[in-house]
Structures are given as structure tokens and as C-alpha cells.
Design a protein around this motif. Structure first.
Motif, PDB file in Angstrom:
ATOM      1  N   TYR A  14       0.802  -1.220   0.000  1.00 40.63           N
ATOM      2  CA  TYR A  14       0.000   0.000   0.000  1.00 40.63           C
ATOM      3  C   TYR A  14       0.834   1.269   0.000  1.00 40.63           C
ATOM      4  CZ  TYR A  14      -3.920  -3.049   0.854  1.00 40.63           C
ATOM      5  OH  TYR A  14      -4.862  -4.018   0.737  1.00 40.63           O
ATOM      6  N   ARG A  34       1.696   4.514 -10.914  1.00 36.46           N
ATOM      7  CA  ARG A  34       0.703   5.558 -11.152  1.00 36.46           C
ATOM      8  C   ARG A  34       1.303   6.762 -11.857  1.00 36.46           C
ATOM      9  NH1 ARG A  34      -1.573   4.210  -5.788  1.00 36.46           N
ATOM     10  NH2 ARG A  34      -3.305   2.852  -6.280  1.00 36.46           N
ATOM     11  N   GLY A  56      -5.276   6.228 -10.903  1.00 38.58           N
ATOM     12  CA  GLY A  56      -5.191   6.668  -9.514  1.00 38.58           C
ATOM     13  C   GLY A  56      -6.386   6.177  -8.715  1.00 38.58           C
ATOM     14  N   ARG A  57      -6.233   6.171  -7.430  1.00 32.85           N
ATOM     15  CA  ARG A  57      -7.332   5.770  -6.561  1.00 32.85           C
ATOM     16  C   ARG A  57      -8.356   6.888  -6.468  1.00 32.85           C
ATOM     17  NH1 ARG A  57      -4.535   3.025  -1.291  1.00 32.85           N
ATOM     18  NH2 ARG A  57      -3.589   1.305  -2.401  1.00 32.85           N
ATOM     19  N   LYS A  58      -9.609   6.502  -6.342  1.00 28.21           N
ATOM     20  CA  LYS A  58     -10.644   7.501  -6.129  1.00 28.21           C
ATOM     21  C   LYS A  58     -10.622   7.907  -4.665  1.00 28.21           C
ATOM     22  CE  LYS A  58     -13.875   6.070  -9.684  1.00 28.21           C
ATOM     23  NZ  LYS A  58     -15.241   5.599  -9.955  1.00 28.21           N
ATOM     24  N   LYS A  59     -10.797   9.175  -4.437  1.00 27.67           N
ATOM     25  CA  LYS A  59     -10.808   9.681  -3.075  1.00 27.67           C
ATOM     26  C   LYS A  59     -12.118   9.293  -2.404  1.00 27.67           C
ATOM     27  CE  LYS A  59     -10.315  13.911  -0.432  1.00 27.67           C
ATOM     28  NZ  LYS A  59     -10.202  15.345  -0.473  1.00 27.67           N
ATOM     29  N   TRP A  60     -12.035   8.772  -1.189  1.00 28.49           N
ATOM     30  CA  TRP A  60     -13.227   8.395  -0.452  1.00 28.49           C
ATOM     31  C   TRP A  60     -13.934   9.655   0.015  1.00 28.49           C
ATOM     32  CZ3 TRP A  60     -15.207   9.084   4.478  1.00 28.49           C
ATOM     33  CH2 TRP A  60     -16.318   8.313   4.793  1.00 28.49           C
TER      34      TRP A  60
END
Length: 91
Positions: A14, A34, A56-60
Motif C-alpha cells: 500500500y 501511477r 489513480g485511486r478515487k478519493k473516499w
């Protein structure tokens, strides 16, 4: 370019890994990251490496905030449509 540790270990699963253009590479490798720096892209492509840019990761976002953002988008879309509809009639 890459540290001596095996970066596929669980302890690095992570963590963010940056691919920078420092150093030299003499073998062909496959890279998935990324982001790549411009210098890294140039050097890796010149060495014949395969580069894959990961999404990229989506923001929570808190569900209540997401609901309010959706309402705001809907409100402004209606307002923009109404302004566009009334504009040709007055011209």
C-alpha cells in the motif's frame, strides 16, 4: 533506480512508489506505476522497458457529502439549462 528490496513484498503493498530518472538501467523490465517522471520515461523507454500507467485511486467521500455534491451538480445543470433556454428567446 529501484532499491535493493523486493518491492512486491506485502509490506510495500500500500505504499506509494515513485519512478524517478536517477541512475542507469541495463536490462529490460516491465514497470507498472501511477506516475513516471519525464526523465524516467525517457530512460526506461530508451532501455526498452515496458511502462504501464495505473489509474489513480478515487478519493473516499463521506456519503452525505457525495449526496450534497450530486444535488449541487443537478441544481447548477438545471440553472444552466434554464439560462440557455431563455437566452435565444430574448435575442
Amino acid at each position: 533506480m529501484v532499491g535493493e528490496r523486493n518491492l512486491s513484498c506485502n509490506e510495500y503493498h500500500y505504499q506509494v512508489l515513485s519512478i524517478l530518472g536517477d541512475g542507469e538501467l541495463s536490462v529490460k523490465l516491465n514497470f507498472k506505476a501511477r506516475a513516471f517522471s519525464t526523465a524516467a520515461k525517457e530512460k526506461l523507454e530508451a532501455a526498452g522497458c515496458s511502462l504501464t500507467v495505473l489509474p489513480g485511486r478515487k478519493k473516499w467521500v463521506k456519503p452525505s457529502v457525495a449526496k450534497n455534491l450530486a444535488r449541487a451538480e443537478e441544481y447548477f445543470a438545471k440553472k444552466k439549462a434554464a439560462a440557455a433556454a431563455s437566452e435565444p428567446a430574448s435575442a
